[in-house]
Design a protein around this motif. Structure first.
Motif, PDB file in Angstrom:
ATOM      1  N   CYS A 328       0.847  -1.275   0.237  1.00 28.26           N
ATOM      2  CA  CYS A 328      -0.091  -0.026  -0.026  1.00 28.26           C
ATOM      3  C   CYS A 328       0.878   1.215  -0.008  1.00 28.26           C
ATOM      4  O   CYS A 328       1.663   1.292   0.965  1.00 28.26           O
ATOM      5  CB  CYS A 328      -0.918   0.055   1.228  1.00 28.26           C
ATOM      6  SG  CYS A 328      -2.471  -1.197   0.996  1.00 28.26           S
ATOM      7  N   LEU A 329       0.696   2.326  -0.960  1.00 34.57           N
ATOM      8  CA  LEU A 329       1.639   3.268  -1.266  1.00 34.57           C
ATOM      9  C   LEU A 329       1.414   4.415  -0.341  1.00 34.57           C
ATOM     10  O   LEU A 329      -0.188   4.809   0.018  1.00 34.57           O
ATOM     11  CB  LEU A 329       1.289   3.675  -2.461  1.00 34.57           C
ATOM     12  CG  LEU A 329       2.227   5.011  -3.084  1.00 34.57           C
ATOM     13  CD1 LEU A 329       3.698   4.603  -2.984  1.00 34.57           C
ATOM     14  CD2 LEU A 329       1.677   5.403  -4.311  1.00 34.57           C
ATOM     15  N   PRO A 336       4.224  15.567   5.901  1.00 31.25           N
ATOM     16  CA  PRO A 336       4.942  14.345   5.731  1.00 31.25           C
ATOM     17  C   PRO A 336       3.934  13.134   5.939  1.00 31.25           C
ATOM     18  O   PRO A 336       4.448  12.005   5.477  1.00 31.25           O
ATOM     19  CB  PRO A 336       6.198  14.336   6.547  1.00 31.25           C
ATOM     20  CG  PRO A 336       6.337  15.797   6.854  1.00 31.25           C
ATOM     21  CD  PRO A 336       4.877  16.356   6.730  1.00 31.25           C
ATOM     22  N   SER A 337       3.011  13.064   6.911  1.00 25.34           N
ATOM     23  CA  SER A 337       2.504  11.985   7.220  1.00 25.34           C
ATOM     24  C   SER A 337       0.649  11.984   6.891  1.00 25.34           C
ATOM     25  O   SER A 337       0.546  13.127   6.305  1.00 25.34           O
ATOM     26  CB  SER A 337       2.537  11.688   8.989  1.00 25.34           C
ATOM     27  OG  SER A 337       1.806  12.622   9.405  1.00 25.34           O
ATOM     28  N   SER A 338       0.214  11.003   6.898  1.00 21.33           N
ATOM     29  CA  SER A 338      -1.204  10.852   6.564  1.00 21.33           C
ATOM     30  C   SER A 338      -1.832   9.602   7.214  1.00 21.33           C
ATOM     31  O   SER A 338      -1.037   8.559   7.720  1.00 21.33           O
ATOM     32  CB  SER A 338      -1.666  10.925   5.126  1.00 21.33           C
ATOM     33  OG  SER A 338      -1.361   9.603   4.398  1.00 21.33           O
ATOM     34  N   CYS A 339      -3.143   9.405   7.467  1.00 21.12           N
ATOM     35  CA  CYS A 339      -3.972   8.310   7.744  1.00 21.12           C
ATOM     36  C   CYS A 339      -3.469   7.241   7.121  1.00 21.12           C
ATOM     37  O   CYS A 339      -3.612   6.081   7.722  1.00 21.12           O
ATOM     38  CB  CYS A 339      -5.325   8.637   8.125  1.00 21.12           C
ATOM     39  SG  CYS A 339      -6.314   7.482   9.078  1.00 21.12           S
ATOM     40  N   ARG A 340      -3.322   7.211   5.763  1.00 21.36           N
ATOM     41  CA  ARG A 340      -3.209   6.154   5.152  1.00 21.36           C
ATOM     42  C   ARG A 340      -2.119   5.048   5.562  1.00 21.36           C
ATOM     43  O   ARG A 340      -2.395   3.975   5.275  1.00 21.36           O
ATOM     44  CB  ARG A 340      -2.921   6.619   3.538  1.00 21.36           C
ATOM     45  CG  ARG A 340      -2.879   5.418   2.379  1.00 21.36           C
ATOM     46  CD  ARG A 340      -2.774   6.255   1.051  1.00 21.36           C
ATOM     47  NE  ARG A 340      -3.934   6.946   0.825  1.00 21.36           N
ATOM     48  CZ  ARG A 340      -4.026   8.277   0.950  1.00 21.36           C
ATOM     49  NH1 ARG A 340      -3.070   9.008   1.548  1.00 21.36           N
ATOM     50  NH2 ARG A 340      -5.240   9.034   0.570  1.00 21.36           N
ATOM     51  N   ILE A 353       6.589   3.503   1.708  1.00 22.73           N
ATOM     52  CA  ILE A 353       6.660   5.025   2.309  1.00 22.73           C
ATOM     53  C   ILE A 353       7.347   5.901   1.203  1.00 22.73           C
ATOM     54  O   ILE A 353       8.699   5.406   1.136  1.00 22.73           O
ATOM     55  CB  ILE A 353       6.836   5.127   3.730  1.00 22.73           C
ATOM     56  CG1 ILE A 353       5.830   4.289   4.585  1.00 22.73           C
ATOM     57  CG2 ILE A 353       7.094   6.603   4.203  1.00 22.73           C
ATOM     58  CD1 ILE A 353       6.398   4.225   6.221  1.00 22.73           C
ATOM     59  N   VAL A 354       6.814   6.844   0.701  1.00 19.35           N
ATOM     60  CA  VAL A 354       7.642   7.823  -0.123  1.00 19.35           C
ATOM     61  C   VAL A 354       7.274   9.225   0.443  1.00 19.35           C
ATOM     62  O   VAL A 354       6.429  10.007   0.259  1.00 19.35           O
ATOM     63  CB  VAL A 354       6.979   7.770  -1.545  1.00 19.35           C
ATOM     64  CG1 VAL A 354       7.928   8.670  -2.635  1.00 19.35           C
ATOM     65  CG2 VAL A 354       7.118   6.674  -1.956  1.00 19.35           C
ATOM     66  N   SER A 372       7.940  -2.519   6.694  1.00 18.20           N
ATOM     67  CA  SER A 372       7.721  -1.313   5.603  1.00 18.20           C
ATOM     68  C   SER A 372       8.772  -1.161   4.588  1.00 18.20           C
ATOM     69  O   SER A 372       9.970  -1.581   5.210  1.00 18.20           O
ATOM     70  CB  SER A 372       7.425   0.090   6.445  1.00 18.20           C
ATOM     71  OG  SER A 372       6.359  -0.045   7.507  1.00 18.20           O
ATOM     72  N   LEU A 373       8.649  -0.510   3.606  1.00 19.31           N
ATOM     73  CA  LEU A 373       9.674  -0.244   2.594  1.00 19.31           C
ATOM     74  C   LEU A 373       9.522   1.084   2.417  1.00 19.31           C
ATOM     75  O   LEU A 373       8.564   1.932   2.399  1.00 19.31           O
ATOM     76  CB  LEU A 373       9.172  -0.881   1.248  1.00 19.31           C
ATOM     77  CG  LEU A 373       9.115  -2.375   0.947  1.00 19.31           C
ATOM     78  CD1 LEU A 373       8.774  -3.015  -0.283  1.00 19.31           C
ATOM     79  CD2 LEU A 373      10.608  -3.061   1.764  1.00 19.31           C
ATOM     80  N   PHE A 374      10.802   1.763   2.215  1.00 17.42           N
ATOM     81  CA  PHE A 374      10.985   2.909   2.027  1.00 17.42           C
ATOM     82  C   PHE A 374      11.584   3.540   0.859  1.00 17.42           C
ATOM     83  O   PHE A 374      12.710   2.896   0.323  1.00 17.42           O
ATOM     84  CB  PHE A 374      11.739   3.612   3.210  1.00 17.42           C
ATOM     85  CG  PHE A 374      11.149   3.407   4.468  1.00 17.42           C
ATOM     86  CD1 PHE A 374      10.434   4.545   5.078  1.00 17.42           C
ATOM     87  CD2 PHE A 374      11.161   2.298   5.341  1.00 17.42           C
ATOM     88  CE1 PHE A 374       9.886   4.473   6.499  1.00 17.42           C
ATOM     89  CE2 PHE A 374      10.584   2.276   6.672  1.00 17.42           C
ATOM     90  CZ  PHE A 374      10.090   3.408   7.144  1.00 17.42           C
TER      91      PHE A 374
END
Length: 458
Positions: A328-329, A336-340, A353-354, A372-374
């Motif tokens: 999930c993108l 910088p952040s969001s609920c997603r 996470i981008v 997570s992947l960054f």
């Protein structure tokens, strides 16, 4: 060797052992033998750790003692019922439930759940070891926090002002005169705090103020910048006002339903979508990357990238979509952040996470690279790069991250009454971690006769 000789050697051995023990005891008693620095050290270090004084990592020795100011309900839950004029402080019996339908207001409701955790009845605390969100039957629960009614007993002071809800209810348009009530509440709470001798004593450094929405407390936030702020990120704060040293990064309250029965036999193959995103694509600041990603990702059959706006239907579709996706993108938004990101975690969909300036909750206790992947913004907008990396990601590695997500997702659940290791207990533990620095600064400030020389030191 005859029996007589055996008995003689046995007696000699016992006699020698007796004198050795006697000598060691004598030297220890007169203080010339230090067991900690002797040949006994390896033996002492090998003793089992399950001793009465052993405390597992991250477990608090005792609950954090919190004094909560008795504010009129217009500062907090009164805003849930806009017609409420009740000036009495909220109690465990008058605490209303968080509205079942509250849209995006829910994602910044951290302030409500922290206050509610201080209003739990005793019998509810005793029953918090029931099954649910990672707590097993009969498992001992140690609450991270306890409310004290005597401020002299407090480790920290909680200010139950719902600054995020105030913005959402009164200041969402950000134009006068509609924001006047939001501003007045900030003026009133600041006046209240400045009259408190406990605020004066530390200049607010041992006070906890939730400020989760990026625009919360926006008129007077600089006046409370010494306090421990509960924030979503640092996107709209200057470094002098808010930073990791003194403040706590809190997760958003997820809006999708938690995936509680994620027990598919082959989750890697059953999640047929490689990468999922559903949300707004026109954002400010770092969020401009969303529009760029949309152009790059639209041509892939196994990528779902859809522009949408928040609604109950959109949340329902996101719940379904995340559960069918491997990754999930999470690109940066206006901040910088969001609920997603937290929706993805409770959906057990590996976050991608981008966001170059993101800070994450509980990062001194959790390693986000385990689930997570960054990608940097530069990497993400390189044509084909990110998708190729995701397709090369092995099933074995993905399953390891998926299992980790299932094991840690309860740390992102806000609920009442709180449960062991859930989001609100994790946040209070983070507050405890900030206290030593806050107290050091408060104590030094009291005794300094000149402006702090350390900041001017070369």
């Amino acid at each position: 060797m005859s029996n007589c000789e055996k008995q003689m050697y046995k007696k000699a051995g016992l006699t020698l052992a007796f004198f050795i023990i006697l000598t060691i005891t004598y030297l220890f008693l007169i203080g010339t033998l230090d067991l900690r620095g002797s040949y006994f050290t390896p033996f002492l270090q090998s003793l089992p750790s399950e001793t009465p004084n052993y405390v597992p990592p991250c477990r608090s020795l005792s609950p954090l003692r919190v004094y909560m100011y008795d504010l009129p309900q217009r500062f907090n839950v009164g805003m849930l019922r806009r017609r409420s004029s009740d000036e009495n402080p909220v109690t465990v019996d008058t605490l209303p439930p968080w509205p079942a339908v509250s849209g995006l207001r829910r994602q910044h409701s951290v302030e409500y759940w922290m206050m509610a955790s201080l209003l739990v009845k005793g019998e509810e605390r005793e029953n918090e070891g029931e099954v649910g969100n990672g707590v097993g039957v009969g498992e001992e629960r140690e609450s991270e926090v306890v409310r004290v009614l005597d401020p002299e007993m407090a480790d920290v002071f909680f200010v139950p002002f719902f600054s995020s809800l105030s913005f959402n209810v009164y200041g969402h348009n950000m134009t006068d005169p509609s924001t006047e009530r939001d501003k007045q509440l900030q003026v009133d709470i600041l006046k209240y705090l400045r009259e408190s001798k406990y605020w004066q004593r530390s200049e607010g450094r041992d006070h906890v103020i939730p400020m989760h929405h990026p625009n919360a407390f926006r008129f007077l936030r600089e006046q409370v910048n010494a306090s421990i702020l509960i924030v979503a990120d640092f996107g709209r704060y200057s470094k002098s006002m808010s930073n990791l040293k003194k403040d706590v990064v809190a997760p958003y309250v997820h809006v999708v339903d938690s995936y509680t029965n994620d027990d598919t036999l082959n989750p890697f193959k059953s999640r047929t979508t490689l990468l999922y995103f559903r949300g707004r694509t026109v954002r400010k600041d770092e969020g401009v990357v969303r529009a760029k990603l949309q152009k790059l990702l639209e041509g892939y059959d196994d990528v779902h990238f859809e522009r949408s706006f928040a609604s109950e239907e959109s949340i329902r579709l996101s719940t379904q979509g995340m559960r069918k996706s491997k990754f999930c993108l999470h690109p940066a938004g206006d901040t910088p952040s969001s609920c997603r990101l937290f929706d993805a975690i409770v959906s057990h969909c590996v976050p991608v996470i981008v966001s170059d300036q993101i800070e994450l909750p509980y990062e001194d206790e959790l390693d986000y690279t385990e689930f997570s992947l960054f990608f940097s913004t530069t990497e993400a907008i390189e044509p084909g790069y990110m998708i190729e990396k995701l397709r090369q990601f092995s099933e074995e590695k993905w399953l390891k991250m998926w299992n980790k997500l299932k094991n840690i997702s309860h740390h992102y659940e806000f609920q009442y009454p709180p449960k062991n290791g859930d989001a609100v207990n994790m946040l209070w533990r983070q507050v405890r971690h900030k206290l030593p620095s806050a107290k050091l600064t408060a104590h030094r400030t009291r005794r300094l006769k000149i402006p702090d020389w350390w900041g001017r030191r070369r």
